[in-house]
Design a protein around this motif. Structure first.
Motif, PDB file in Angstrom:
ATOM      1  N   GLY A 601      42.635   7.636 -12.397  1.00  0.00           N
ATOM      2  CA  GLY A 601      41.614   6.633 -12.132  1.00  0.00           C
ATOM      3  C   GLY A 601      40.438   7.200 -11.359  1.00  0.00           C
ATOM      4  N   PRO A 602      39.552   6.303 -10.913  1.00  0.00           N
ATOM      5  CA  PRO A 602      38.366   6.744 -10.171  1.00  0.00           C
ATOM      6  C   PRO A 602      38.725   7.437  -8.869  1.00  0.00           C
ATOM      7  CG  PRO A 602      38.172   4.454 -10.878  1.00  0.00           C
ATOM      8  CD  PRO A 602      39.598   4.855 -11.104  1.00  0.00           C
ATOM      9  N   SER A 603      37.932   8.389  -8.486  1.00  0.00           N
ATOM     10  CA  SER A 603      38.132   9.074  -7.209  1.00  0.00           C
ATOM     11  C   SER A 603      37.539   8.246  -6.082  1.00  0.00           C
ATOM     12  CB  SER A 603      37.467  10.450  -7.256  1.00  0.00           C
ATOM     13  OG  SER A 603      36.106  10.316  -7.634  1.00  0.00           O
ATOM     14  N   PHE A 604      37.823   8.676  -4.859  1.00  0.00           N
ATOM     15  CA  PHE A 604      37.295   8.088  -3.627  1.00  0.00           C
ATOM     16  C   PHE A 604      37.864   6.701  -3.307  1.00  0.00           C
ATOM     17  CE2 PHE A 604      34.110  11.183  -4.946  1.00  0.00           C
ATOM     18  CZ  PHE A 604      33.998  11.938  -3.786  1.00  0.00           C
ATOM     19  N   LEU A 605      38.935   6.274  -3.980  1.00  0.00           N
ATOM     20  CA  LEU A 605      39.568   5.018  -3.601  1.00  0.00           C
ATOM     21  C   LEU A 605      40.278   5.156  -2.258  1.00  0.00           C
ATOM     22  CD1 LEU A 605      41.072   3.744  -6.979  1.00  0.00           C
ATOM     23  CD2 LEU A 605      38.921   3.094  -5.891  1.00  0.00           C
ATOM     24  N   SER A 606      40.605   6.373  -1.878  1.00  0.00           N
ATOM     25  CA  SER A 606      41.306   6.587  -0.602  1.00  0.00           C
ATOM     26  C   SER A 606      40.388   6.372   0.596  1.00  0.00           C
ATOM     27  CB  SER A 606      41.905   7.997  -0.555  1.00  0.00           C
ATOM     28  OG  SER A 606      40.900   8.980  -0.677  1.00  0.00           O
ATOM     29  N   GLU A 607      39.111   6.103   0.357  1.00  0.00           N
ATOM     30  CA  GLU A 607      38.225   5.759   1.468  1.00  0.00           C
ATOM     31  C   GLU A 607      38.594   4.414   2.084  1.00  0.00           C
ATOM     32  OE1 GLU A 607      33.972   7.858   0.761  1.00  0.00           O
ATOM     33  OE2 GLU A 607      34.408   6.201  -0.605  1.00  0.00           O
ATOM     34  N   ALA A 608      39.334   3.600   1.323  1.00  0.00           N
ATOM     35  CA  ALA A 608      39.785   2.302   1.823  1.00  0.00           C
ATOM     36  C   ALA A 608      41.075   2.466   2.615  1.00  0.00           C
ATOM     37  CB  ALA A 608      40.000   1.333   0.661  1.00  0.00           C
TER      38      ALA A 608
END
Length: 795
Positions: A601-608
């Motif tokens: 899936g999309p990257s940078f979801l771990s910013e949440a």
């Protein structure tokens, strides 16, 4: 204000008549191994033969006499006939002896006279012969067993190191990590960062780790206000909390802390009533399309998290003229097992460090800037369920089993009122730092980083998982240290504070000790969030360390025929490694378990950052086998970097990564390609001429190894650009995600160029990339020149 609890190892003439010549050990050719080679057995035996011959040629053994004519000639012209020029030893596999060419008249020159007394001479000869035989056999036996019992470093070093690493790591057990994890989770009840830090320090000290320090910094934190944020529909007057629940006293009591911490740290405060405009993921193309359709000035953007760094997308929205942002995660971007529709989350808009001291440490006496917000936008994270209510969608959005992304119809207008209230105040953030001093290179550091709890209940289980893993490795390591072993390089263990607010603890410590770290740090191993899923091992590594990581992945796979494809990339990660990668250019490694869906899936979801109920570590890894694997993989990499005489970095892989990043890039110029080619040539020479000889213990020279390691540890510093878009790495060797291979700064500049008439931004980005590649090529070339000069000087 920074506070540290403790402050920061016999000459024979050589003539035509002689049959053999002895070559001493110190006359070997330059570069010969100092260790014993396999021919020392023969050398021992030949040594005895030489002693026997010399004894037989001494005066008094009258059975060996020159004839009278030769005697007379020697008496009259002894000096004239002797050849005093030294004979150079030939290259021989036997090493210490060489046979000289015999003269054609050798037999006539050395004839034996008739014995004077046959019985006496025969007995004497027999005694000499027997003595020689006994000495010869004894020499062989002594040489053989002494060589057998004292193996050379050249043959045993690698095997001993591997055995040592396995002996250390075999004591790591999943059950022990589970117990430690559960104990740490209980610390969540304490909201005091200092108390948690003290308990971690006490535990590390009890395991035997020396010189454990608490390093404190007073920093500016942005915290929730007294009441949670709200979003109100103007058309109906309905008020909702960020989780989608109606604004009511009952809902507020139900999970008051979760509601309070559903916010964007360092967002602007205030109230904004405006139209909601769906900007999807908020890239340049999305904004260009929307600007053609609507007036976006001071409107509210409905923004999906992912695909690009949040700070970058917010900067675009700010430039475009938006006044507020409702931020959410589309459920279609998450694994099916992650039911987060009603979960709210926290994000930080802080690029890193204490906002009141940007670029310098928060120590006592530093000038403080009061920056209550880092953006002019009002930013509010909301749940997917609230988004569905805003756009009036049915609960079931699946079509033929496929998930339908959330999307606001273009022909409909939604006016909302958003209210955000936060407070800023100075609080103490604490880092726990412990040292295991090296014995050979104590001034070279391998940093191992985890993080501990600092914000309400967010990532409670995540930080406990991270801390349990680093503690398990310390326990295993110190068991060996107590038996007398130490690594060659110093290992520094760090548990960072303030991670949730923008990696504040690691940034402040890095800025505080910047000069020392720039010179001494050789690698950073991240243990941040080791378990994010349970289906795929995902490895992030600097290009110079990817080969080492790939070897460890294969070695730790129990069934080679069933090993999954090695998933290694150099991509941006959201953790405390940020400062070391982007400001110090330190090679970095991180192992994590992920869900395949997350990787696809999309990257940078771990910013949440989700609350405690969203991350269930024990459900994903009930027996903590995955934790054990992560600890052993990371531990073996740490031990190899800390203990190998030559750093296990690959220079050529950096050059190959640069060339791969330029392939198929429409912004690439001939100058870039030519420079990348020269960089590869220099790296290949460096790898073959310096790396390979240094890795052979027989050719290893301590001075050259030290010079080589200094070059290896600084290779990535050339790739730090001065200017990068918000949220983008300054280290251009790292890509935006594992699916893109181009330089991220060039990708962004190209997108920017397409939306504007000017290409000035693209030209600036091309110039920075070109200068970085050129600096790296000059660096390798200078290193080769230095080694060549040293070699010539020694010769």
């Amino acid at each position: 204000m920074g506070e540290n609890e403790a402050s920061l190892p016999n000459t024979a003439l050589q003539g035509k008549k002689m049959a053999y010549q002895k070559v001493n050990a110190d006359q070997r050719a330059p570069g010969h191994s100092q260790y014993l080679d396999n021919d020392d057995l023969q050398a021992t035996a030949l040594d005895l033969e030489w002693d026997m011959e010399k004894e037989l040629e001494e005066p008094g053994f009258d059975q060996f006499q020159l004839n009278s004519a030769e005697n007379q000639n020697l008496e009259n012209s002894e000096t004239a006939d002797l050849n005093l020029d030294p004979i150079q030893p030939a290259a021989s596999p036997k090493g210490r002896f060489q046979r000289l060419q015999e003269e054609s008249d050798y037999v006539t020159h050395y004839t034996r006279s008739a014995p004077k007394s046959n019985p006496c001479n025969f007995c004497r000869l027999l005694k000499i012969f027997c003595t020689a035989i006994i000495l010869f056999i004894s020499g062989i036996l002594i040489g053989y067993y002494s060589h057998k019992n004292c193996p050379s470093n050249a043959t045993s070093s690698g095997t001993l190191d591997l055995h040592l690493y396995q002996e250390i790591l075999k004591t790591i057990q999943g059950e022990d990590i589970k117990k430690s994890f559960r104990n740490l989770v209980q610390l969540y009840k304490s909201e005091d960062d200092m108390e948690i830090s003290k308990k971690i320090k006490t535990q590390w000290t009890s395991l035997g780790l020396e010189d454990v320090q608490l390093v404190n910094y007073s920093v500016l934190l942005n915290l929730p206000g007294l009441s949670p944020s709200s979003v109100t529909l103007s058309s109906s007057g309905q008020c909702f909390h960020p989780n989608g629940q109606p604004c009511s006293e009952e809902a507020r009591k139900w999970s008051s802390q979760d509601l309070l911490y559903s916010y964007a740290a360092y967002s602007a405060n205030g109230i904004l009533e405006a139209e909601v405009i769906d900007v999807s993921y908020g890239n340049a193309d999305d904004l260009k399309r929307i600007k053609k359709m609507k007036n976006v000035t001071n409107q509210i953007a409905l923004l999906k998290l992912g695909k690009l760094p949040l700070l970058y997308k917010l900067s675009l929205l700010e430039k475009t003229g938006f006044g507020g942002v409702l931020l959410y995660i589309d459920p279609c971007d998450l694994p099916k097992t992650a039911n987060l529709s009603y979960n709210t989350f926290m994000v930080s808009l802080n690029p890193g460090g204490d906002p009141s001291t940007p670029g310098y440490p928060s120590i006592d006496g530093s000038f403080r800037q009061h920056r209550s917000n880092l953006t002019s936008l009002l930013v509010q994270p909301i749940s997917a369920s609230l988004v569905a209510k805003l756009i009036s969608l049915p609960k079931d959005r699946t079509t033929n089993g496929a998930c339908s992304p959330l999307e606001l119809p273009n022909n409909e207008e939604r006016i909302v009122n958003m209210k955000i209230q936060t407070v800023t105040k100075f609080e103490t953030v604490t880092n726990v730092v412990g040292y295991l001093k090296g014995v050979t290179f104590p001034d070279r550091y391998v940093i191992v980083g985890s993080h501990h709890h600092t914000a309400h209940s967010y990532n409670r289980q995540e930080w406990a998982s991270s801390t349990a893993v680093i503690t398990a490795f310390i326990r295993a390591l110190m068991l060996r240290v107590k038996r007398g072993w130490r690594p060659d390089r110093t290992i520094v263990f760090c548990s960072w504070g303030g991670t949730a607010f923008g990696n504040i603890g690691s940034y402040e410590w890095g800025e505080d000790f910047r000069k020392v770290l720039q010179r001494n740090v050789v690698a950073y191993i991240s243990l941040h969030s080791p378990i994010r899923g349970n289906s795929s091992l995902h490895s992030v590594a600097s290009p110079s360390l990817q080969q080492l990581v790939a070897e460890k992945n294969k070695f730790n796979c129990p069934r080679r025929d069933q090993c999954p494809k090695t998933n290694i990339s150099s991509e941006q990660i959201q953790d405390d490694a940020d400062y070391f990668i982007n400001h110090l250019g330190v090679p970095t490694v991180r192992f994590t378990y992920e869900d395949i869906k997350t990787l696809e899936g999309p990257s940078f979801l771990s910013e949440a950052l989700f609350p405690k109920r969203a991350t269930k570590i024990e459900e994903m890894d009930p027996f903590f086998n995955l934790h054990e694997t992560i600890t052993k993989l990371s531990g073996e990499v740490i031990l190899q970097i800390a203990n190998e005489p030559v750093l296990p970095f690959n220079a050529l892989d950096i050059a190959l990564e640069v060339q791969n990043s330029l392939k198929g890039d429409q912004t690439t110029t001939p100058q870039l390609l030519a420079l990348a080619s020269r960089l590869r040539e220099s790296a290949e020479l460096f790898q073959s001429d310096e790396m390979r000889p240094a890795n052979d213990p027989k050719e290893r020279d301590p001075t050259r190894v030290r010079m080589l390691n200094d070059l290896l540890q600084d290779m990535e510093k050339s790739f730090l650009v001065q200017h990068a878009p918000p949220g983008f790495y300054r280290n251009i060797l790292y890509h935006l995600d594992g699916k893109t291979s181009q330089f991220s700064t060039l990708l962004e500049a190209w997108e920017h160029c397409k939306s504007l008439a000017s290409n000035e931004t693209l030209q600036e980005a091309l110039s920075e990339v070109l200068n970085s590649i050129n600096a790296a090529q000059v660096y390798f070339k200078a290193g080769l020149d230095v080694f060549e000069s040293v070699l010539v000087g020694k010769n």
